[in-house]
Design an enzyme around this catalytic site. Structure first.
Site, short mmCIF file in Angstrom:
data_model
loop_
_atom_site.label_atom_id
_atom_site.label_comp_id
_atom_site.label_asym_id
_atom_site.label_seq_id
_atom_site.Cartn_x
_atom_site.Cartn_y
_atom_site.Cartn_z
N ARG A 108 0.29 6.47 71.86
CA ARG A 108 -0.38 5.89 73.02
C ARG A 108 -0.95 6.93 73.98
O ARG A 108 -0.37 8.00 74.16
CB ARG A 108 0.60 4.98 73.78
CG ARG A 108 0.96 3.76 72.98
CD ARG A 108 2.08 2.96 73.58
NE ARG A 108 2.33 1.76 72.78
CZ ARG A 108 3.00 1.75 71.64
NH1 ARG A 108 3.55 2.84 71.16
NH2 ARG A 108 3.14 0.62 70.95
N HIS A 133 -3.10 4.59 68.79
CA HIS A 133 -3.50 5.03 67.45
C HIS A 133 -5.01 5.23 67.30
O HIS A 133 -5.63 4.76 66.33
CB HIS A 133 -2.99 4.04 66.40
CG HIS A 133 -1.50 4.01 66.26
ND1 HIS A 133 -0.69 5.09 66.54
CD2 HIS A 133 -0.65 3.02 65.85
CE1 HIS A 133 0.57 4.78 66.31
NE2 HIS A 133 0.63 3.52 65.91
N HIS A 207 1.20 6.81 58.91
CA HIS A 207 1.95 5.67 59.43
C HIS A 207 2.56 4.83 58.32
O HIS A 207 2.57 3.59 58.40
CB HIS A 207 1.04 4.83 60.32
CG HIS A 207 1.75 4.03 61.36
ND1 HIS A 207 2.79 3.18 61.05
CD2 HIS A 207 1.57 3.94 62.69
CE1 HIS A 207 3.21 2.61 62.17
NE2 HIS A 207 2.49 3.06 63.18
N ASP A 279 11.61 2.94 69.01
CA ASP A 279 10.16 3.16 68.91
C ASP A 279 9.85 4.37 69.79
O ASP A 279 9.17 4.25 70.80
CB ASP A 279 9.41 1.89 69.37
CG ASP A 279 7.94 1.92 69.02
OD1 ASP A 279 7.47 2.96 68.51
OD2 ASP A 279 7.24 0.91 69.28
N GLU A 341 6.89 9.05 61.86
CA GLU A 341 5.52 9.54 62.03
C GLU A 341 5.57 10.92 62.69
O GLU A 341 5.89 11.03 63.87
CB GLU A 341 4.73 8.57 62.92
CG GLU A 341 4.77 7.12 62.46
CD GLU A 341 4.54 6.14 63.61
OE1 GLU A 341 3.59 6.33 64.40
OE2 GLU A 341 5.33 5.18 63.73
C1 GLA Z 1 3.70 2.84 66.24
C2 GLA Z 1 4.07 2.46 67.61
C3 GLA Z 1 4.65 1.10 67.61
C4 GLA Z 1 3.73 0.11 66.98
C5 GLA Z 1 3.35 0.58 65.61
C6 GLA Z 1 2.29 -0.27 64.99
O1 GLA Z 1 4.74 3.28 65.51
O2 GLA Z 1 4.91 3.40 68.23
O3 GLA Z 1 4.93 0.72 68.93
O4 GLA Z 1 2.61 -0.01 67.76
O5 GLA Z 1 2.88 1.87 65.65
O6 GLA Z 1 2.60 -1.62 64.98
#
Ligand code: GLA
Length: 376
Positions: A108, A133, A207, A279, A341
């Site tokens: 982000r 992304h 991803h 996350d 990732e």
């Molecule tokens: C990343 C983000 C998550 C989500 C996924 C896609 O990993 O950190 O919050 O947005 O991508 O769904």
């Protein structure tokens, strides 16, 4: 930053010839290239890479995506362990990020804004008030050029893409390269290379979602995870870093020793609430070759992650809801896949104290990530 020595070893080991579509080559290594469809006037191909043991990696030039990783369990039974779709339509209309190379800025950017040398750049917002992304038509959703690299030791595909100046709001024409090699040790080696003609920002990742039971076979809460990271990056309720870098010690975020993903996921801990689970970016200690491992005790499958990047985003599929029907008609349910990732921290262009993600015209960005599969 940690260097990855593996590729050097591969190069020294010599060249075993194999040819695309040449089933009669001396060893079993084969690359097959098939037409998969046409997207916005460009041919989309499915490349099937088979290594010496007959294990299969499928990748496509749509988003430079991994769509299939077929590896054995401890009894030798092979199964695909990554999310993807059997058909071209499924892929085009399905989840935008499954297996994709994500850029120009993975993760982000707060409010879709950042500044370089006093110029403010505005990006498309596609995640509430933020940009996620690379924006709605980032690199995950474009058709890359794809070619089979001949006369390499292992099956290898090179994807290239020319990202135009101001694409999704990012300055500079950027040449991007993502080379996938499928080795005889069941390693997916991804080599990235990027150059720009104007100062810009860059955070590139892959991803892929993994479930070591086999994609679509239950959740990943029993997967035992290790992340060699003493610190992680806390976020606010929109998943933007607050600026704090928090030690993992004594928190449900401590994966310095192995823990099942689900063991502490429901604890009442601020960051688990914001992320709706895990996350978050972990700041890699980068002291050992392997940065993260995932072990699934029933199948015995083990995945190791090796990166030269400063961080890894651990995402455990909190936004999956069963609406995506993937390979074999199986739905991808809540927390049925996890992502590791590799890359920089989210929103780094707005955090001068984070490792820089600026790329200048006279520089070449190079990075390698390896996903290695075995059993134990
Ligand atoms: C990343 C983000 C998550 C989500 C996924 C896609 O990993 O950190 O919050 O947005 O991508 O769904």
């Amino acid at each position: 930053m940690k260097k990855i020595h593996l590729l050097a070893t591969i190069m020294i080991a010599g060249v075993i010839g194999f040819t695309s579509c040449n089933q009669s080559s001396k060893n079993k290594q084969v690359v097959k290239k098939e037409n998969f469809g046409v997207y916005k006037g460009k041919d989309v191909f499915l490349f099937t890479l088979t290594n010496k043991d007959g294990n299969v990696l499928k990748i496509t030039n749509f988003g430079a995506r991994i769509t299939w990783i077929e590896v054995p369990d401890k009894a030798g039974k092979k199964e695909n362990v990554t999310f993807g779709f059997d058909t071209y339509d499924g892929m085009i209309n399905g989840d935008p990020y499954f297996g994709a190379v994500v850029g120009r800025y993975a993760n982000r950017i707060a409010k879709g804004k950042f500044s370089l040398d006093g110029t403010e750049y505005s990006l498309a917002l596609n995640n509430g008030v933020n940009t996620l992304h690379g924006g709605p038509t980032g690199w995950h959703s474009v058709v890359w050029d794809g070619e089979v690299v001949e006369k390499t030791e292992f099956p290898t595909i090179k994807f290239t893409y020319k990202s135009p100046d101001m694409e999704e709001g990012y300055p500079g024409n950027m040449d991007v390269e993502a080379i996938y090699t499928w080795t005889d040790k069941n390693e997916i080696v991804i080599d990235y290379k990027c150059t720009t003609d104007k100062k810009t920002v860059l955070n590139i990742t892959n991803h892929a979602y993994f479930n070591l039971h086999g994609a679509g076979n239950g959740d990943i809460l029993d997967h035992e995870l290790v992340i060699k990271a003493s610190t992680f990056v806390p976020v606010d309720s929109t998943l933007i870093p607050t600026g704090e870098l928090r030690p993992v010690t004594g928190t449900p975020f401590d994966f310095t020793t192995h823990h099942p993903v689900g063991e502490r996921i429901s604890e009442n801990y601020d960051q688990l609430v914001y992320g709706k689970g895990y996350d978050h970016t972990y700041i890699l200690d980068n002291k050992e070759e392997v940065d993260a491992t995932v072990y699934e005790p029933i199948s015995g499958r083990l995945m190791e992650v090796i990166s030269d990047q400063p961080g890894v985003q651990f995402y455990c599929g909190n936004f999956l809801n069963g609406k995506r029907i993937g390979h074999g008609g199986k739905p991808y349910n809540f927390r049925s896949g996890l992502c590791l990732e590799t890359g920089h921290y989210p929103d780094s262009p707005n955090h001068p104290d984070f490792p820089t993600t600026v790329l200048n015209p006279n520089e070449t960005f190079k990075s390698t990530t390896i996903y290695r599969f075995s059993v134990k």
